[in-house]
Write a protein that holds these residues in place. Structure first.
Motif, PDB file in Angstrom:
ATOM      1  N   GLU B   3     -10.362 105.494  27.285  1.00 40.04           N
ATOM      2  CA  GLU B   3      -8.913 105.293  27.392  1.00 40.04           C
ATOM      3  C   GLU B   3      -8.472 104.420  26.234  1.00 40.04           C
ATOM      4  N   VAL B   4      -7.566 104.942  25.439  1.00 38.33           N
ATOM      5  CA  VAL B   4      -7.107 104.212  24.256  1.00 38.33           C
ATOM      6  C   VAL B   4      -5.654 103.791  24.469  1.00 38.33           C
ATOM      7  N   LYS B   5      -5.408 102.504  24.372  1.00 33.96           N
ATOM      8  CA  LYS B   5      -4.029 102.013  24.496  1.00 33.96           C
ATOM      9  C   LYS B   5      -3.392 101.974  23.116  1.00 33.96           C
ATOM     10  N   LEU B   6      -2.154 102.425  23.035  1.00 30.02           N
ATOM     11  CA  LEU B   6      -1.445 102.469  21.761  1.00 30.02           C
ATOM     12  C   LEU B   6      -0.399 101.366  21.721  1.00 30.02           C
ATOM     13  N   TRP B   7      -0.263 100.728  20.555  1.00 34.59           N
ATOM     14  CA  TRP B   7       0.808  99.738  20.461  1.00 34.59           C
ATOM     15  C   TRP B   7       2.152 100.452  20.434  1.00 34.59           C
ATOM     16  N   ALA B   8       3.203  99.707  20.757  1.00 31.82           N
ATOM     17  CA  ALA B   8       4.507 100.328  21.001  1.00 31.82           C
ATOM     18  C   ALA B   8       4.976 101.177  19.833  1.00 31.82           C
ATOM     19  N   GLY B   9       4.710 100.736  18.621  1.00 32.53           N
ATOM     20  CA  GLY B   9       5.187 101.453  17.447  1.00 32.53           C
ATOM     21  C   GLY B   9       4.547 102.822  17.279  1.00 32.53           C
ATOM     22  N   LEU B  10       3.385 103.013  17.878  1.00 33.21           N
ATOM     23  CA  LEU B  10       2.705 104.306  17.747  1.00 33.21           C
ATOM     24  C   LEU B  10       3.190 105.326  18.773  1.00 33.21           C
ATOM     25  N   ARG B  11       3.748 104.840  19.847  1.00 32.60           N
ATOM     26  CA  ARG B  11       4.023 105.738  20.977  1.00 32.60           C
ATOM     27  C   ARG B  11       4.976 106.874  20.635  1.00 32.60           C
ATOM     28  N   PRO B  12       6.039 106.620  19.844  1.00 31.12           N
ATOM     29  CA  PRO B  12       6.907 107.748  19.488  1.00 31.12           C
ATOM     30  C   PRO B  12       6.164 108.837  18.721  1.00 31.12           C
ATOM     31  N   LEU B  13       5.063 108.496  18.096  1.00 28.30           N
ATOM     32  CA  LEU B  13       4.290 109.477  17.334  1.00 28.30           C
ATOM     33  C   LEU B  13       3.262 110.186  18.213  1.00 28.30           C
ATOM     34  N   ALA B  14       3.188 109.770  19.472  1.00 29.07           N
ATOM     35  CA  ALA B  14       2.176 110.318  20.378  1.00 29.07           C
ATOM     36  C   ALA B  14       2.825 110.737  21.703  1.00 29.07           C
ATOM     37  N   ASP B  15       3.886 111.494  21.586  1.00 29.68           N
ATOM     38  CA  ASP B  15       4.604 112.007  22.763  1.00 29.68           C
ATOM     39  C   ASP B  15       4.957 110.881  23.740  1.00 29.68           C
ATOM     40  N   ASN B  16       5.239 109.713  23.193  1.00 30.08           N
ATOM     41  CA  ASN B  16       5.633 108.540  23.990  1.00 30.08           C
ATOM     42  C   ASN B  16       4.572 108.112  24.998  1.00 30.08           C
ATOM     43  N   GLN B  17       3.344 108.437  24.723  1.00 30.30           N
ATOM     44  CA  GLN B  17       2.256 107.995  25.600  1.00 30.30           C
ATOM     45  C   GLN B  17       1.849 106.561  25.228  1.00 30.30           C
ATOM     46  N   SER B  18       1.578 105.761  26.217  1.00 33.10           N
ATOM     47  CA  SER B  18       1.069 104.414  25.944  1.00 33.10           C
ATOM     48  C   SER B  18      -0.451 104.378  26.031  1.00 33.10           C
ATOM     49  N   VAL B  19      -1.010 105.365  26.710  1.00 32.27           N
ATOM     50  CA  VAL B  19      -2.467 105.460  26.847  1.00 32.27           C
ATOM     51  C   VAL B  19      -2.868 106.909  26.611  1.00 32.27           C
ATOM     52  N   ALA B  20      -3.924 107.103  25.848  1.00 35.09           N
ATOM     53  CA  ALA B  20      -4.450 108.451  25.622  1.00 35.09           C
ATOM     54  C   ALA B  20      -5.932 108.446  25.961  1.00 35.09           C
ATOM     55  N   THR B  21      -6.382 109.485  26.596  1.00 30.77           N
ATOM     56  CA  THR B  21      -7.800 109.584  26.963  1.00 30.77           C
ATOM     57  C   THR B  21      -8.477 110.622  26.072  1.00 30.77           C
ATOM     58  N   VAL B  22      -9.561 110.220  25.417  1.00 28.46           N
ATOM     59  CA  VAL B  22     -10.296 111.147  24.555  1.00 28.46           C
ATOM     60  C   VAL B  22     -11.794 110.999  24.813  1.00 28.46           C
ATOM     61  N   GLU B  23     -12.514 112.075  24.505  1.00 30.00           N
ATOM     62  CA  GLU B  23     -13.974 112.048  24.577  1.00 30.00           C
ATOM     63  C   GLU B  23     -14.460 111.638  23.193  1.00 30.00           C
TER      64      GLU B  23
END
Lengths: 753, 81
Positions: B3-23
């Motif tokens: 689970e990767v947490k994104l800082w606020a400035g990145l969220r608009p670039l990531a479909d407004n997600q604050s957390v993304a899960t990747v393998e």
């Protein structure tokens, strides 16, 4: 990274000792060569024309009369430095700062430069350059710049980080937010809440050596630059990018450095010197005067900060909140964001929220200053913490200990802490004799904590063993705080030789791989890692040479206490081979012996400190005097303890100056009123007591020796420690840094009325 | 999975997600997979990010392994003095 940087709990022979510094004699006898000490045959003298206006559109520049001055060989303006930054905003800011393009953004902004055969010709030419300015409204104060009716510096700046996105430009470049929990719910649980606004004024790093360089461009596209810098590889890249040079054809040699503290982490005048040299076809020497350093090189931010903290009567903080506004000069950066990240970092807080606003103003471009942005945030937060402790009736150290962050605490900036050292610094402060020493009349005591992120970075070291067994190491991190001594100690430790048999030099950009700058407290942390790795690689070579000398299998040879030794009873009679023994035979066993290492040093770990200060205030004049000061900080492992103490003392001294006197003062016309050390008062030795230090050694798990960076954190607590001490001395909460005599006197007089 | 947490400035670039899960087993793989999913992250991923793994900040060592269950946060690459 192939190098295993895991902490190994080993016994040290050289590390931890205090040998004489290798650069000391040259520095005290004047033999050391600083930026202005380089010269080339036929070199020209450069001078820079600077804007007298805080904000003005440049409608035209006429250099024709200046070009006709006898002895003038080249004049450059922005037209000679086209924009090659390809949308890189940070790089464009550096370019525009080096030479104003459409607008002069602050008093002192460079608009043109002259290279001439001598200083008088250059100065005469400067007077004949005609700049047609359209003077524009300006703003220098951070709060004024945020007002709706403030003159807008850049109509392409729309505040980022807010929803919905603004439809109008403003001076607020960015909003950032950190924290967790619910601060409103936290404040509802508080028995006592302290809420106060603070201001800090702009301070300069105050390095003793001004920026200086000699640039020489050749007709074949190659160039040389001799320069005072914290990072010659970064300067090479900056200059290459801005001028369209090939990086590998630009050779940058760093001089000794008379201080940088963050102010020499990117270029200011060096591209201008190169552009002049390219145009003139001759070497060009450019030295900034002290006035130019103040007016046109990076100071730190001025700030305006609101803090609100609540706690229960038994001393548990329930919520903490801060809004931090930082100036960044005319170009957006991340200074407020750093302040917002660091403000409450020492504490274990269930509910915390910090918001940073990056504000552009008509002041010089802000540069990093030793733990950039953290001192101002700590001043505000630690002042409020102290006031809250007093309101509750708790000892300020006990109150902090009751709320201190520890392993497993979620930091105010996001991640959960691993093992950290703030608790031990507070425990040491509580036990320190300074905390219980009696105070004299008109004296007050203050203490404060500070936090900074350290970091590592790309690093490269060459280690060469001479035929006589002495060793040279070539490193690419500029020695700003004694790294040549500490790295020599590390080579001595690894190879088992004498410190005096090691010579450390700073290689130029053409003779060593890329190195990041000496910043982020990374010099000794990172380069020691590469040096340990290089030494161990050299040991492997020496084992191979010993195998050849003895004609036995390599696997029968091990390295111990500075010698190659043969293992097992079969070889037991062989006398161990020292480095000197092996080096003497190198020519016939395979040639020169060297060790090389290139790596990324990460895992620096965060850093904390606690400071204690006693101050005496003259209530008739507002004058104050620091009578005792103690720094307690974790070094992980102090490689050269005297240098570590020096870093602690230096950071404290700079923080004391910032807290008590240093301040950019602007007139109504937006011009800097005090660009010189007579009117911009930094502390000298006679202003300060001996600053006591206590080095804690809690090993960094991510360094073979446990080393942590120590260069920056010591400037974080002083603003708050001083303010708390002065507030206790005068019985008034002081909330505006610097606490200069007029400001203290005004507060005392206001309290009487 | 991380689970990767994104800082606020990145969220608009990531479909407004604050957390993304990747393998992902290390930082490099994590960044690559995030960028594949959110191409807008390509620009900040070139020199503007650092990664906090269990509280330790990594600015350059993208080979750093991500232990199972590690707390991973993207933060801005910091300036120093």
């Amino acid at each position: 990274m192939s190098f295993d940087a895991t902490f190994q709990n080993k016994r040290f022979n050289s590390v931890g000792t205090r040998p004489l510094r290798p650069d000391g004699i040259d520095k005290v006898t004047g033999r050391a060569r600083y930026g202005a000490d380089f010269n080339m045959p036929g070199q020209l003298v450069a001078r820079v024309l600077r804007s007298p206006h805080a904000h003005a559109r440049i409608k035209g520049i006429d250099t024709s009369k200046a070009e006709a001055v006898k002895g003038v060989k080249a004049i450059v303006t922005a037209a000679d430095m086209p924009d090659l930054t390809d949308g890189d905003e940070a790089l464009f800011a550096i370019l525009d700062n080096c030479m104003a393009r459409e607008k002069a953004m602050y008093d002192g902004h460079a608009v043109a430069a002259v290279a001439a055969i001598d200083e008088s010709s250059a100065k005469a030419a400067l007077k004949l350059i005609k700049v047609d300015y359209e003077v524009l409204p300006h703003v220098v104060d951070v709060d004024a710049a945020m007002m709706a009716d403030a003159p807008v510096l850049n109509d392409t700046i729309f505040t980022q980080g807010v929803e919905p996105a603004p439809s109008k430009p403003s001076n607020v470049a960015n909003r950032s937010e950190f924290g967790h929990g619910d601060v409103d719910a936290g404040f509802a649980k508080a028995d006592i809440i302290v809420e106060r606004s603070y201001k800090t004024e702009q301070a300069h790093q105050g390095y003793i050596e001004p920026h200086a360089c000699v640039a020489s461009c050749n007709a074949d596209g190659t160039a040389d630059l001799w320069v005072c810098t914290q990072g010659h590889f970064v300067y090479r890249q900056n200059c290459a990018d801005l001028l369209g040079l090939e990086a590998s054809k630009l050779r940058v040699t760093s001089s000794e450095i008379g201080g940088g503290f963050g102010g020499k982490t990117h270029v200011w005048a060096e591209p201008v010197a190169l552009a002049l040299s390219r145009k003139a076809g001759r070497p060009v020497k450019l030295i900034m005067s002290r006035e130019e350093v103040f007016r046109a090189s990076g100071p730190t931010s001025a700030t305006s900060i609101d803090v609100k903290i609540g706690a229960t009567k038994d001393g548990k903080i329930t919520a903490a909140e801060a809004t931090l506004r930082y100036t960044s000069g005319p170009y957006p950066d991340m200074w407020a964001e750093l302040g917002a990240m660091t403000a409450f970092a020492p504490y274990d807080l269930e509910n915390v929220k910090t918001v940073g606003f990056e504000v552009v103003v008509n002041r010089p471009k802000v540069a990093a200053y030793r733990a950039p942005s953290a001192p101002m945030a700590a001043f505000a937060a630690e002042s409020a913490v102290d006031e809250l402790a007093k309101e509750i009736g708790m000892d300020p150290v006990d109150f902090r200990i009751a709320n201190v962050a520890k392993e497993g605490t979620r930091s105010s900036y996001g991640p959960v802490y691993g093992p950290i050292g703030i608790g031990p610094t507070l425990d040491a402060a509580k036990a320190h004799p300074h905390m219980s020493a009696p105070l004299g009349p008109n004296q007050g005591r203050g203490m404060a904590c500070g936090f900074w992120f350290n970091f590592g970075g790309q690093t490269c070291t060459d280690l060469n063993i001479s035929a006589d067994g002495t060793v040279t190491i070539a490193v690419g991190t500029v020695d700003v705080g004694g790294s040549r001594a500490s790295l020599s100690l590390i080579v001595a430790e690894e190879l088992g030789i004498e410190y005096s048999d090691v010579k450390a030099v700073i290689a130029d950009t053409s003779t060593l791989g890329y190195n990041d700058m000496t910043d982020g407290s990374r010099g000794t942390f990172s380069t020691s890692m590469a040096t340990i790795s290089a030494a161990r690689n050299a040991i492997e070579v020496m084992r191979q040479r010993a195998a050849i000398m003895w004609d036995i299998p390599l696997e029968h040879i091990y390295w111990e206490d500075g010698h190659a030794k043969a293992a097992g009873s079969k070889h037991g009679n062989r006398a161990p081979l020292s480095v000197k023994d092996i080096a003497a035979e190198a020519g016939n066993t395979g040639g020169p012996i060297a060790g090389h290492s290139e790596l990324v040093a990460d895992g620096a770990g965060v850093s904390f400190a606690t400071h204690i200060c006693d101050i005496e205030v003259d209530s008739e004049t507002g004058s104050s005097r620091v009578v005792r000061y103690t720094v307690i900080q974790d070094a992980g492992k102090a490689v050269h303890p005297a240098y570590v103490e020096g870093q602690y003392q230096g950071g404290a001294a700079q923080g004391i100056g910032w807290a008590l006197n240093e301040e950019y003062i602007y007139g109504d016309d937006g011009r800097l009123q005090n660009p010189g050390f007579l009117d911009y008062r930094i502390p000298v030795c006679s202003d300060l007591p001996m600053i006591d230090t206590q080095i804690l050694e809690i090993p960094n798990p991510n360094h073979p020796y446990g080393v942590r960076g120590v260069g920056e954190t010591s400037i974080v607590p002083p603003l708050a420690a001083i303010a708390n001490a002065v507030s206790n001395a005068v019985g008034l909460r002081m909330s505006h840094i610097p606490l200069s005599p007029p400001r203290i006197l005004a507060a005392l007089n206001a309290a009487k009325t | 999975m991380v689970e990767v947490k994104l800082w606020a400035g990145l969220r608009p670039l990531a479909d407004n997600q604050s957390v993304a899960t990747v393998e992902a087993s290390n930082i490099r793989e994590m960044l690559r997979k995030l960028e594949e999913r959110y191409p807008g992250l390509a620009t900040p991923f070139r020199g503007q990010v650092a990664v906090a793994v269990d509280g330790v900040i990594y600015r350059d060592d993208w080979s750093k392994e991500l232990p199972e269950g590690a707390e991973v946060m993207l933060i801005k690459r910091l300036a120093g003095g």
